[in-house]
Design a protein around this motif. Structure first.
Motif, PDB file in Angstrom:
ATOM      1  N   LEU A   1      31.705  33.082  37.068  1.00  0.00           N
ATOM      2  CA  LEU A   1      31.214  34.388  36.654  1.00  0.00           C
ATOM      3  C   LEU A   1      31.344  35.350  37.829  1.00  0.00           C
ATOM      4  O   LEU A   1      30.705  35.168  38.861  1.00  0.00           O
ATOM      5  N   PHE A   2      32.197  36.373  37.667  1.00  0.00           N
ATOM      6  CA  PHE A   2      32.501  37.313  38.743  1.00  0.00           C
ATOM      7  C   PHE A   2      31.727  38.613  38.548  1.00  0.00           C
ATOM      8  O   PHE A   2      31.819  39.241  37.492  1.00  0.00           O
ATOM      9  N   ALA A   3      31.005  39.038  39.586  1.00  0.00           N
ATOM     10  CA  ALA A   3      30.207  40.263  39.533  1.00  0.00           C
ATOM     11  C   ALA A   3      30.638  41.208  40.657  1.00  0.00           C
ATOM     12  O   ALA A   3      30.638  40.829  41.833  1.00  0.00           O
ATOM     13  N   HIS A   4      30.983  42.424  40.294  1.00  0.00           N
ATOM     14  CA  HIS A   4      31.508  43.398  41.263  1.00  0.00           C
ATOM     15  C   HIS A   4      30.385  44.077  42.055  1.00  0.00           C
ATOM     16  O   HIS A   4      29.204  43.958  41.727  1.00  0.00           O
ATOM     17  N   GLY A   5      30.772  44.820  43.073  1.00  0.00           N
ATOM     18  CA  GLY A   5      29.814  45.507  43.930  1.00  0.00           C
ATOM     19  C   GLY A   5      29.539  46.934  43.505  1.00  0.00           C
ATOM     20  O   GLY A   5      30.034  47.415  42.474  1.00  0.00           O
ATOM     21  N   PHE A   6      28.763  47.636  44.331  1.00  0.00           N
ATOM     22  CA  PHE A   6      28.389  49.016  44.057  1.00  0.00           C
ATOM     23  C   PHE A   6      29.621  49.909  43.910  1.00  0.00           C
ATOM     24  O   PHE A   6      30.554  49.835  44.698  1.00  0.00           O
ATOM     25  N   GLY A   7      29.605  50.754  42.901  1.00  0.00           N
ATOM     26  CA  GLY A   7      30.658  51.734  42.714  1.00  0.00           C
ATOM     27  C   GLY A   7      31.948  51.192  42.157  1.00  0.00           C
ATOM     28  O   GLY A   7      32.919  51.944  41.987  1.00  0.00           O
TER      29      GLY A   7
ATOM     30  N   PHE B   1      27.842  33.322  27.118  1.00  0.00           N
ATOM     31  CA  PHE B   1      29.280  33.150  27.308  1.00  0.00           C
ATOM     32  C   PHE B   1      29.693  31.952  28.166  1.00  0.00           C
ATOM     33  O   PHE B   1      30.844  31.520  28.097  1.00  0.00           O
ATOM     34  N   ALA B   2      28.807  31.414  28.969  1.00  0.00           N
ATOM     35  CA  ALA B   2      29.213  30.362  29.897  1.00  0.00           C
ATOM     36  C   ALA B   2      29.304  29.007  29.210  1.00  0.00           C
ATOM     37  O   ALA B   2      28.508  28.689  28.328  1.00  0.00           O
ATOM     38  N   ASP B   3      30.284  28.234  29.628  1.00  0.00           N
ATOM     39  CA  ASP B   3      30.419  26.841  29.208  1.00  0.00           C
ATOM     40  C   ASP B   3      30.132  25.959  30.412  1.00  0.00           C
ATOM     41  O   ASP B   3      30.752  26.092  31.472  1.00  0.00           O
ATOM     42  N   GLY B   4      29.198  25.020  30.249  1.00  0.00           N
ATOM     43  CA  GLY B   4      28.875  24.126  31.345  1.00  0.00           C
ATOM     44  C   GLY B   4      28.158  24.851  32.465  1.00  0.00           C
ATOM     45  O   GLY B   4      27.681  25.978  32.314  1.00  0.00           O
ATOM     46  N   PRO B   5      28.077  24.216  33.621  1.00  0.00           N
ATOM     47  CA  PRO B   5      27.432  24.860  34.766  1.00  0.00           C
ATOM     48  C   PRO B   5      28.237  26.074  35.225  1.00  0.00           C
ATOM     49  O   PRO B   5      29.440  26.184  34.968  1.00  0.00           O
ATOM     50  N   VAL B   6      27.557  26.989  35.888  1.00  0.00           N
ATOM     51  CA  VAL B   6      28.150  28.268  36.284  1.00  0.00           C
ATOM     52  C   VAL B   6      28.221  28.366  37.801  1.00  0.00           C
ATOM     53  O   VAL B   6      27.294  27.969  38.510  1.00  0.00           O
ATOM     54  N   ILE B   7      29.333  28.907  38.292  1.00  0.00           N
ATOM     55  CA  ILE B   7      29.448  29.289  39.693  1.00  0.00           C
ATOM     56  C   ILE B   7      29.512  30.809  39.723  1.00  0.00           C
ATOM     57  O   ILE B   7      30.417  31.419  39.141  1.00  0.00           O
ATOM     58  N   PHE B   8      28.525  31.406  40.342  1.00  0.00           N
ATOM     59  CA  PHE B   8      28.412  32.860  40.383  1.00  0.00           C
ATOM     60  C   PHE B   8      29.139  33.393  41.607  1.00  0.00           C
ATOM     61  O   PHE B   8      28.889  32.951  42.732  1.00  0.00           O
ATOM     62  N   VAL B   9      30.049  34.341  41.395  1.00  0.00           N
ATOM     63  CA  VAL B   9      30.798  34.961  42.484  1.00  0.00           C
ATOM     64  C   VAL B   9      30.397  36.429  42.536  1.00  0.00           C
ATOM     65  O   VAL B   9      30.716  37.203  41.636  1.00  0.00           O
ATOM     66  N   GLY B  10      29.659  36.819  43.576  1.00  0.00           N
ATOM     67  CA  GLY B  10      29.151  38.178  43.655  1.00  0.00           C
ATOM     68  C   GLY B  10      29.620  38.897  44.899  1.00  0.00           C
ATOM     69  O   GLY B  10      29.542  38.364  46.005  1.00  0.00           O
ATOM     70  N   HIS B  11      30.112  40.120  44.711  1.00  0.00           N
ATOM     71  CA  HIS B  11      30.538  40.938  45.849  1.00  0.00           C
ATOM     72  C   HIS B  11      29.425  41.902  46.244  1.00  0.00           C
ATOM     73  O   HIS B  11      28.828  42.569  45.393  1.00  0.00           O
ATOM     74  N   SER B  12      29.150  41.983  47.535  1.00  0.00           N
ATOM     75  CA  SER B  12      28.243  42.970  48.090  1.00  0.00           C
ATOM     76  C   SER B  12      26.868  42.880  47.436  1.00  0.00           C
ATOM     77  O   SER B  12      26.233  41.823  47.465  1.00  0.00           O
ATOM     78  N   VAL B  13      26.389  43.956  46.821  1.00  0.00           N
ATOM     79  CA  VAL B  13      25.053  43.932  46.231  1.00  0.00           C
ATOM     80  C   VAL B  13      24.925  42.869  45.144  1.00  0.00           C
ATOM     81  O   VAL B  13      23.833  42.312  44.925  1.00  0.00           O
TER      82      VAL B  13
END
Length: 268
Positions: free
Chosen positions: A20-26, A83-95
């Motif tokens: 699961l990819f999460a973007h940063g501010f702006g 939406f996730a299948d199985g365990p999740v690896i969270f990928v977060g940029h910045s905030v």
């Protein structure tokens, strides 16, 4: 309103683990385009836009809910549930790295690991803690945004991106800032730059990769060291890169570090 439309959730690829990819501010989810597709052969890849950013449903922006990063973390948990299948690896940029800390602390059974790209639990220097900015620096930044958001974006975009030999990346970040609603962006900036999640870091029990650039004006090296010391199961990797967005300016090195970490975590 569905979670999918609220956060413009996109899924592709398949596998027993979800990334699961999460973007940063702006920014928005397009910032992951140089990294995320490479994982689709082995993982289910999920990208999304934080509410108020990108192609999210901006009518869902509630100033009270999003007056802290917990509101965004609650959204993440809803995305994971749907939406996730199985365990999740969270990928977060910045905030979003701190949004991931809050999410993994709240539901550790849903997450196998987290990957923090340019993270910072607190941007303001305090005592022995080096966040990179004085309170006066942050107040001046926020005042400049309030006075002239588009002008601020034009100046700060290239500085945050770094890599002066690739001006097109700085222009891309500037354009991303300028596409956002100025009032939402200014509110999100206050929530981001005045936040302090240092005490929350140790509450997150999942294995963590801290991915940091060697020269980052937003998250200095001391911040990476702080996180590495306080996350009980973490790995710190320094990428030789100037700027705050290595997933765009150093995608190969970022991918190598992420793949190496995933191999270690998933073999446990």
């Amino acid at each position: 309103m569905s979670v999918k439309s609220r956060n413009n959730v996109q899924c592709y690829g398949s596998g027993p683990v979800s990334l699961l990819f999460a973007h940063g501010f702006g920014c928005d989810q397009s910032m992951w385009r140089l990294i995320a597709p490479a994982f689709a052969e082995r993982f289910k890849v999920i990208t999304f836009d934080l509410v108020g950013s990108g192609a999210s449903d901006r009518s869902a922006y509630d100033r009270a809910k999003y007056s802290s990063l917990q509101g965004y973390a609650d959204d993440v948990l809803e995305i994971v549930d749907e939406f996730a299948d199985g365990p999740v690896i969270f990928v977060g940029h910045s905030v979003s790295a701190m949004i991931g800390v809050l999410a993994t602390a709240a539901a550790p059974d849903r997450f196998a690991a987290q990957i923090m790209v340019g993270p910072s639990p607190c941007y303001i220097n305090e005592g022995d803690y080096v966040g990179g900015f004085s309170r006066e620096d942050i107040d001046e930044l926020l005042d400049t945004m309030d006075a002239n958001y588009l002008g601020w974006s034009s100046n700060i975009g290239p500085a945050i991106m770094g890599v002066p030999d690739r001006p097109e990346l700085g222009a891309e970040l500037t354009a991303s800032f300028c596409r956002n609603d100025p009032e939402i962006a200014k509110h999100f900036a206050r929530v981001t730059f005045l936040s302090d999640h240092r005490d929350d870091v140790a509450r997150s029990p999942t294995p963590a990769l801290i991915l940091q650039c060697s020269d980052d004006m937003i998250a200095p090296r001391a911040v990476g060291d702080f996180l590495h010391q306080r996350l009980p199961d973490s790995k710190l990797v320094i990428i030789d890169n100037v700027g705050h967005c290595p997933h765009l300016s150093a995608p190969d090195a970022s991918s190598v570090a992420i793949k190496g970490f995933l191999a270690q975590v998933l073999e446990r």
